[in-house]
Each structure stands twice: as C-alpha cells, then as structure tokens.
Design a protein around this motif. Sequence first.
Motif, PDB file in Angstrom:
ATOM      1  N   ASP A   1       0.875  -1.170   0.000  1.00  0.00           N
ATOM      2  CA  ASP A   1       0.000   0.000   0.000  1.00  0.00           C
ATOM      3  C   ASP A   1       0.912   1.219   0.000  1.00  0.00           C
ATOM      4  O   ASP A   1       1.636   1.445   0.969  1.00  0.00           O
ATOM      5  CB  ASP A   1      -0.884   0.020   1.253  1.00  0.00           C
ATOM      6  N   ILE A   2       0.905   1.970  -1.070  1.00  0.00           N
ATOM      7  CA  ILE A   2       1.736   3.176  -1.143  1.00  0.00           C
ATOM      8  C   ILE A   2       0.863   4.357  -0.741  1.00  0.00           C
ATOM      9  O   ILE A   2      -0.118   4.669  -1.427  1.00  0.00           O
ATOM     10  CB  ILE A   2       2.362   3.353  -2.538  1.00  0.00           C
ATOM     11  N   PRO A   3       1.185   4.991   0.394  1.00  0.00           N
ATOM     12  CA  PRO A   3       0.376   6.114   0.866  1.00  0.00           C
ATOM     13  C   PRO A   3       0.324   7.256  -0.150  1.00  0.00           C
ATOM     14  O   PRO A   3       1.251   7.448  -0.938  1.00  0.00           O
ATOM     15  CB  PRO A   3       1.100   6.556   2.149  1.00  0.00           C
ATOM     16  N   LYS A   4      -0.770   8.003  -0.115  1.00  0.00           N
ATOM     17  CA  LYS A   4      -1.012   9.063  -1.103  1.00  0.00           C
ATOM     18  C   LYS A   4       0.093  10.116  -1.132  1.00  0.00           C
ATOM     19  O   LYS A   4       0.502  10.560  -2.203  1.00  0.00           O
ATOM     20  CB  LYS A   4      -2.372   9.730  -0.856  1.00  0.00           C
ATOM     21  N   ASP A   5       0.587  10.540   0.024  1.00  0.00           N
ATOM     22  CA  ASP A   5       1.626  11.583   0.024  1.00  0.00           C
ATOM     23  C   ASP A   5       2.951  11.041  -0.516  1.00  0.00           C
ATOM     24  O   ASP A   5       3.682  11.748  -1.212  1.00  0.00           O
ATOM     25  CB  ASP A   5       1.801  12.219   1.400  1.00  0.00           C
ATOM     26  N   TYR A   6       3.252   9.780  -0.229  1.00  0.00           N
ATOM     27  CA  TYR A   6       4.464   9.167  -0.770  1.00  0.00           C
ATOM     28  C   TYR A   6       4.322   8.983  -2.279  1.00  0.00           C
ATOM     29  O   TYR A   6       5.254   9.225  -3.042  1.00  0.00           O
ATOM     30  CB  TYR A   6       4.753   7.844  -0.057  1.00  0.00           C
ATOM     31  N   GLU A   7       3.145   8.584  -2.725  1.00  0.00           N
ATOM     32  CA  GLU A   7       2.881   8.467  -4.162  1.00  0.00           C
ATOM     33  C   GLU A   7       3.040   9.827  -4.843  1.00  0.00           C
ATOM     34  O   GLU A   7       3.647   9.924  -5.915  1.00  0.00           O
ATOM     35  CB  GLU A   7       1.470   7.922  -4.383  1.00  0.00           C
ATOM     36  N   ALA A   8       2.517  10.884  -4.222  1.00  0.00           N
ATOM     37  CA  ALA A   8       2.651  12.234  -4.788  1.00  0.00           C
ATOM     38  C   ALA A   8       4.124  12.617  -4.909  1.00  0.00           C
ATOM     39  O   ALA A   8       4.541  13.209  -5.910  1.00  0.00           O
ATOM     40  CB  ALA A   8       1.902  13.250  -3.928  1.00  0.00           C
ATOM     41  N   PHE A   9       4.919  12.265  -3.892  1.00  0.00           N
ATOM     42  CA  PHE A   9       6.358  12.538  -3.957  1.00  0.00           C
ATOM     43  C   PHE A   9       6.980  11.799  -5.143  1.00  0.00           C
ATOM     44  O   PHE A   9       7.726  12.384  -5.927  1.00  0.00           O
ATOM     45  CB  PHE A   9       7.064  12.132  -2.654  1.00  0.00           C
ATOM     46  N   LEU A  10       6.695  10.502  -5.286  1.00  0.00           N
ATOM     47  CA  LEU A  10       7.295   9.706  -6.358  1.00  0.00           C
ATOM     48  C   LEU A  10       6.895  10.222  -7.737  1.00  0.00           C
ATOM     49  O   LEU A  10       7.692  10.192  -8.670  1.00  0.00           O
ATOM     50  CB  LEU A  10       6.908   8.238  -6.206  1.00  0.00           C
ATOM     51  N   LEU A  11       5.670  10.711  -7.861  1.00  0.00           N
ATOM     52  CA  LEU A  11       5.217  11.239  -9.142  1.00  0.00           C
ATOM     53  C   LEU A  11       5.800  12.628  -9.426  1.00  0.00           C
ATOM     54  O   LEU A  11       5.798  13.082 -10.563  1.00  0.00           O
ATOM     55  CB  LEU A  11       3.689  11.255  -9.208  1.00  0.00           C
ATOM     56  N   GLN A  12       6.304  13.276  -8.384  1.00  0.00           N
ATOM     57  CA  GLN A  12       7.015  14.551  -8.561  1.00  0.00           C
ATOM     58  C   GLN A  12       8.519  14.288  -8.733  1.00  0.00           C
ATOM     59  O   GLN A  12       9.162  14.861  -9.601  1.00  0.00           O
ATOM     60  CB  GLN A  12       6.776  15.470  -7.362  1.00  0.00           C
ATOM     61  N   HIS A  13       9.065  13.417  -7.883  1.00  0.00           N
ATOM     62  CA  HIS A  13      10.495  13.086  -7.895  1.00  0.00           C
ATOM     63  C   HIS A  13      10.656  11.624  -7.495  1.00  0.00           C
ATOM     64  O   HIS A  13      10.342  11.269  -6.362  1.00  0.00           O
ATOM     65  CB  HIS A  13      11.267  13.945  -6.901  1.00  0.00           C
TER      66      HIS A  13
END
Length: 179
Positions: free
Chosen positions: A56-68
Amino acid sequence: MLIKKTLDNLKQQLKKNNNRLELIFSKGKVITVGCSFNPPADPEALKQVQENNDWDIPKDYEAFLLQHNGAQLLQAYLGDMNIGGGLILFSLDEVIQAHQNLSMDHMFYPIGMVSEEYLMVKNNKNTPNYLYIEYLDPAPLNMNLELFVDRYIVSSGDIFWEWPRLDAINYYKFYSTFK
C-alpha cells in the motif's frame, strides 16, 4: 499536497542561491547544503511495484514519487565537494533493492535513509502515521512522509524526531560527546 508545496519552495530557495543554502544547525553551527531531485516516476511503474509487492503506497508518498522518483535533501558540502548526510529518499528501484537486500518481510518497506537509519513505511492502508525509523527494531515516528519532509527542512536537517528526548540534561550529555 503539502509535500509538493514544501519541495517546490525548497527548490525556489535553492535556485536563488546557486543551488546551495547556508543553514544554522545544532549548537549554532552553520553548514552549506544542497539538494538533488530525480525525475518523476512513471505512473505505470508505480502501479506495477504496488501490485508486484502487494504494498500500500500512501497518497503523500505516491505524490512525492510522481514529482520526484527519489531525492537527496540537505546534503552537506565542503566547498564544492558533496560530503553527504541529509535525507535520502529512494527511487522505486532503490526501494525494491533495499527491501531485498535487507531480507524484509511484507510488514515494512524502506523508502530512504536519514542519520544512518532507514525510513520505513508500515504496509497498512489504515494508518495515517505510517512512517517508522530503523529496520531491525522499527520505531514509530507518528507521522507520514510529507510531515517528516516538512519538519526535516524546517529543522535544517536536525534529528527533530528525537528532540522530546533531549531535555536540558540529555542535550548536553549527547552533544558533549561531539566536542
């Protein structure tokens, strides 16, 4: 999301200062730091990692990965030489590699390193405070990645998560060993 705003503002400050910042650190020490940011993760690759590992990839971590897809934050510089330290947030490939190298079970997966310890995600969709530190005996940090990154930057890269334990007596004991 807070993590995007925090990192965008950090990058603006770096851009104004030739990609370096001077920060006041513990005990009044001034250090020069820099940051580097990877390109965004491929959304399809992110989905594959989640499915292949049942994470389960948390939403804020996913947002980070999609940014950097990984970053090195507040790494110390001596002149033009990067001497390391800071907060290292792994790319997806590095997360998978570290998870395998550490022979970890399904409960946690590593997403970075700070102060020579692993930052870990507890694989549980139902907890907003999913971030842990150290893989042998994971200790809860009682926050998520975006709070951790925000506080790490605001604290100039100090070990803010240990501040409650560093009262007036323990602070001087701890820092006297580094004289």
